[in-house]
Write a protein that holds these residues in place. Structure first.
Motif: not given
Length: 277
Positions: A50-64, A68-73, A86-90
């Motif tokens: 699965r590929k996370p959406q942007l807001e989840l990548a940002q939460r990974f950066d915050e929690v871990l 900002g490495i997850f958001e940049r990737t 918005y259609f990328n994940a779909a």
């Protein structure tokens, strides 16, 4: 970026997530609880399934606390994509789905569009776009259709509202060709199409389009879209409600045989109109 290369980077994203999670001393369930998804989903992200959406990548950066490495990737991957953000994940999920069920209230779905139809709807939404932009959008949409010709193609069920069948997108000749294309795909048994008549009135998806996707080793998802945004829904309870809505649409639609007859009749009407203009 080729698809294989994109998959490798998503796998790197997952490996990095696992590495940073373990370094933080968190289990998949613990990380999931902190970013508001299940531990099972963390496992799917770590495997690159699965590929996370942007807001989840940002939460990974915050929690871990990754700087900002997850958001940049994530942004690097999305910037390489020809689709709207918005259609990328779909689009990623569509390529690995075993079954797709779609309701289209106003526009023929991208997987069924002819190049001329795709070009017309792209220009209608982007009247000042460059020719390069339009061609990129049309080409990417047509390339997506390769999944219907693949040996492992998904079951593809489509319910078209009659409005999508009757609207003369691109003019009578273009619309006749579009409907004839759909009829051909039906007869080749690449897609099962039903039509929801205008006379139905109110129906179970009045707010817009709906897509359901099923997979071999992943939970089902739903995707809804408006003209300017899309939402990928993974919450099991909400997906179940979406599945029920699609069931209600399907039972309200014409039979496959009657739907094909309506589509072919509409194509003939457009063809006659084109010949007289």
């Amino acid at each position: 970026m080729a698809k294989a290369k994109r998959e490798e980077v998503w796998e790197f994203f997952g490996e990095l997530l696992k590495e940073r999670r373990e370094a933080a001393g968190l289990s998949q369930n613990e990380l999931g609880a902190r970013v508001f998804v299940s531990g099972a989903y963390i496992g799917l992200f770590e495997q690159g399934i699965r590929k996370p959406q942007l807001e989840l990548a940002q939460r990974f950066d915050e929690v871990l606390q990754t700087g900002g490495i997850f958001e940049r990737t994530w942004r690097k991957l999305i910037d390489k994509s020809p689709y709207a953000e918005y259609f990328n994940a779909a689009a990623e999920l569509e390529a690995v789905a075993t079954k797709i069920c779609e309701f289209a209230p106003t526009v023929v779905p991208g997987l069924l569009q002819t190049p001329e139809y795709a070009r017309t709807v792209t220009l209608a939404a982007n009247p000042f776009a460059t020719e390069e932009y339009v061609e990129e959008k049309v080409t990417s949409r047509i390339k997506r259709q390769a999944i219907l010709k693949d040996a492992t193609r998904p079951e593809y069920w489509v319910t078209l509202h009659e409005n999508a069948v009757r609207a003369p997108v691109g003019g009578p000749a273009a619309m006749a060709a579009q409907l004839e294309h759909i009829a051909t795909l039906i007869r080749q048994r690449w897609v099962l199409v039903t039509v929801l008549p205008r006379t139905t009135g109110a129906h179970a998806s009045m707010d817009g389009s709906l897509r359901l996707m099923e997979f071999i080793d992943q939970p089902p998802t739903a995707y809804t879209e408006t003209s300017f945004s899309g939402t990928l829904v993974e919450d099991p309870a909400v997906v179940k409600r979406a599945q029920r809505a699609y069931d209600l649409l399907r039972v309200a639609a014409l039979s496959p045989e009657a739907s094909l007859a309506l589509i072919e009749s509409a194509a003939e009407d457009f063809r006659r109109c084109a010949s007289t203009t």
